[in-house]
Design an enzyme around this catalytic site. Structure first.
Site, short mmCIF file in Angstrom:
data_model
loop_
_atom_site.label_atom_id
_atom_site.label_comp_id
_atom_site.label_asym_id
_atom_site.label_seq_id
_atom_site.Cartn_x
_atom_site.Cartn_y
_atom_site.Cartn_z
N ASP A 1 0.66 -1.15 -0.05
CA ASP A 1 0.15 -0.02 0.27
C ASP A 1 0.86 1.37 0.10
O ASP A 1 2.01 1.20 0.54
CB ASP A 1 -0.91 0.00 1.09
CG ASP A 1 -2.03 0.97 1.08
OD1 ASP A 1 -2.26 1.45 -0.14
OD2 ASP A 1 -2.56 1.44 2.09
N LEU B 1 10.80 -20.47 -4.33
CA LEU B 1 9.81 -19.78 -3.86
C LEU B 1 8.36 -19.78 -4.48
O LEU B 1 8.15 -19.65 -5.87
CB LEU B 1 10.16 -18.29 -3.83
CG LEU B 1 9.01 -17.36 -3.47
CD1 LEU B 1 8.91 -17.15 -2.17
CD2 LEU B 1 9.60 -15.87 -3.91
N HIS C 1 2.13 3.16 -9.21
CA HIS C 1 1.94 2.02 -9.42
C HIS C 1 3.21 1.26 -10.10
O HIS C 1 3.65 0.29 -9.88
CB HIS C 1 0.68 1.75 -10.12
CG HIS C 1 -0.39 1.97 -9.48
ND1 HIS C 1 -0.80 1.49 -7.96
CD2 HIS C 1 -1.81 2.52 -9.64
CE1 HIS C 1 -2.07 2.21 -7.63
NE2 HIS C 1 -2.51 2.72 -8.59
C1 IPE Z 1 -5.34 -3.03 0.13
O1 IPE Z 1 -4.74 -1.38 0.05
C2 IPE Z 1 -5.32 -3.56 -1.34
C3 IPE Z 1 -4.04 -3.65 -1.78
C4 IPE Z 1 -3.22 -3.23 -1.58
C5 IPE Z 1 -4.17 -4.18 -3.24
P1 IPE Z 1 -6.26 -0.35 -0.32
O2 IPE Z 1 -5.48 0.98 -0.46
O3 IPE Z 1 -7.03 -0.77 -1.13
O4 IPE Z 1 -6.74 -0.50 1.16
P2 IPE Z 1 -7.79 0.68 1.77
O5 IPE Z 1 -8.88 1.01 1.04
O6 IPE Z 1 -6.71 1.69 2.53
O7 IPE Z 1 -8.27 -0.15 3.11
C1 IPE Z 2 -1.75 -0.07 -3.29
O1 IPE Z 2 -1.37 1.53 -3.47
C2 IPE Z 2 -1.78 -0.51 -4.57
C3 IPE Z 2 -3.14 -0.88 -4.85
C4 IPE Z 2 -4.25 -0.94 -4.02
C5 IPE Z 2 -3.49 -1.23 -6.22
P1 IPE Z 2 -2.56 2.77 -3.36
O2 IPE Z 2 -3.29 2.99 -4.57
O3 IPE Z 2 -3.75 2.09 -2.57
O4 IPE Z 2 -1.97 3.82 -2.55
P2 IPE Z 2 -2.48 4.89 -1.57
O5 IPE Z 2 -3.09 4.06 -0.57
O6 IPE Z 2 -3.67 5.78 -2.38
O7 IPE Z 2 -1.17 5.81 -1.25
MG MG Z 3 -4.10 2.42 -0.55
#
Ligand code: IPE
Ligand code: IPE
Ligand code: MG
Length: 257
Positions: free
Chosen positions: A35, A146, A52
């Site tokens: 995240d 792995l 990303h």
């Molecule tokens: C969790 O991250 C999902 C992934 C890392 C794929 P999110 O950014 O979607 O989670 P929330 O919305 O903060 O809970």
């Molecule tokens: C996690 O990073 C990646 C996915 C959920 C695909 P985010 O896109 O949720 O990044 P933040 O949380 O907005 O910084």
């Molecule tokens: Mg996120």
């Protein structure tokens, strides 16, 4: 093509030793909520998509580190069942990035004995993405290094519900008795069937929540969260998490020794 070594030159200690990792007592299964990509991009005045893209590099670092260390299984949360709530353009970008990355990295994964697995409802994904994921699974199926499991269109509740529906169906057909539905029955029907028991959950980006990841499997996993945003996450952060895990006293409901 690169063959991953343990990163040390002859005569040098492997890189994780400086972080206190004991390679003889590794977790058998580590999961990661990757995240913070969007925040990383915003801090730099970039589009979320650039976050990303940079996050893919962190995936490569962590897969290599886990493989070199000799951890049996690594599960990475790439797209949750709830991530469809995001703007269509971001979702579309993520699918393209996922398919491109799998196609590009497949030779290197094969070379290094990584076995790819995909968890989640892949039927809901665009056809080229499904094809790239299936190719990666099929072409690495015989590897014995792995196991790298990618949770894609995955939700912990959805996964449990799928197993419950199977149970109801089999019971209706007279093929399943209530007593047969025990923990082993359930574990064998979840997306993670066959993977070792989950030992450690890492979350980058600083949040202290599970976001519908591996709900059943997390029962006695240790949790480690870091404010480091995913694109900045390094092999060293991974070693820190493992070393910290090795200091924990796991009780599983019992009393300390
Ligand atoms: C969790 O991250 C999902 C992934 C890392 C794929 P999110 O950014 O979607 O989670 P929330 O919305 O903060 O809970
Ligand atoms: C996690 O990073 C990646 C996915 C959920 C695909 P985010 O896109 O949720 O990044 P933040 O949380 O907005 O910084
Ligand atoms: Mg996120």
């Amino acid at each position: 093509m690169t063959r991953w070594t343990d990163g040390a030159r002859p005569g040098e200690a492997p890189p994780w030793e400086a972080f206190g990792v004991d390679a003889a007592r590794l977790p058998r299964h580590v999961a990661v909520i990757m995240d913070g990509n969007g925040r990383w991009a915003r801090q730099r005045g970039l589009e979320r998509s650039e976050g990303h893209r940079a996050g893919v590099e962190a995936v490569r670092r962590v897969v290599r580190a886990a493989s070199r260390l000799g951890i049996p299984a690594l599960t990475l949360y790439a797209f949750s069942a709830e991530n469809w709530k995001r703007p269509a353009a971001e979702v579309q970008f993520l699918w393209q990035l996922l398919a491109d990355t799998f196609r590009r990295d497949l030779p290197e994964l094969k070379e290094n004995g990584v076995r790819v697995r995909v968890l989640g409802e892949r039927g809901g994904l665009p056809e080229p993405v499904q094809a790239a994921l299936s190719a990666a699974e099929e072409e690495t199926a015989a590897n014995d290094g792995l196991t790298a499991a990618f949770a894609v269109n995955y939700g912990g509740r959805q996964d449990i519900l799928r197993a419950v529906r199977t149970a109801v169906r089999e019971a209706q057909e007279g093929r399943l008795q209530p007593d047969e539905v025990d923990e082993a029955w359930m574990a064998a029907r979840l997306a993670t069937a066959g993977l070792p028991e989950l030992d450690l959950l890492i979350r980058s980006g600083g949040e202290m929540r599970v976001s519908n990841f591996l709900l059943w499997e997390l029962a006695y996993a240790e949790f480690w969260s870091t404010p480091v945003l995913w694109p900045d996450f390094t092999a060293e952060d991974f070693y820190r998490a493992i070393a910290d895990f090795q200091q924990r006293e796991r009780r599983f409901g019992g009393l300390p020794e």
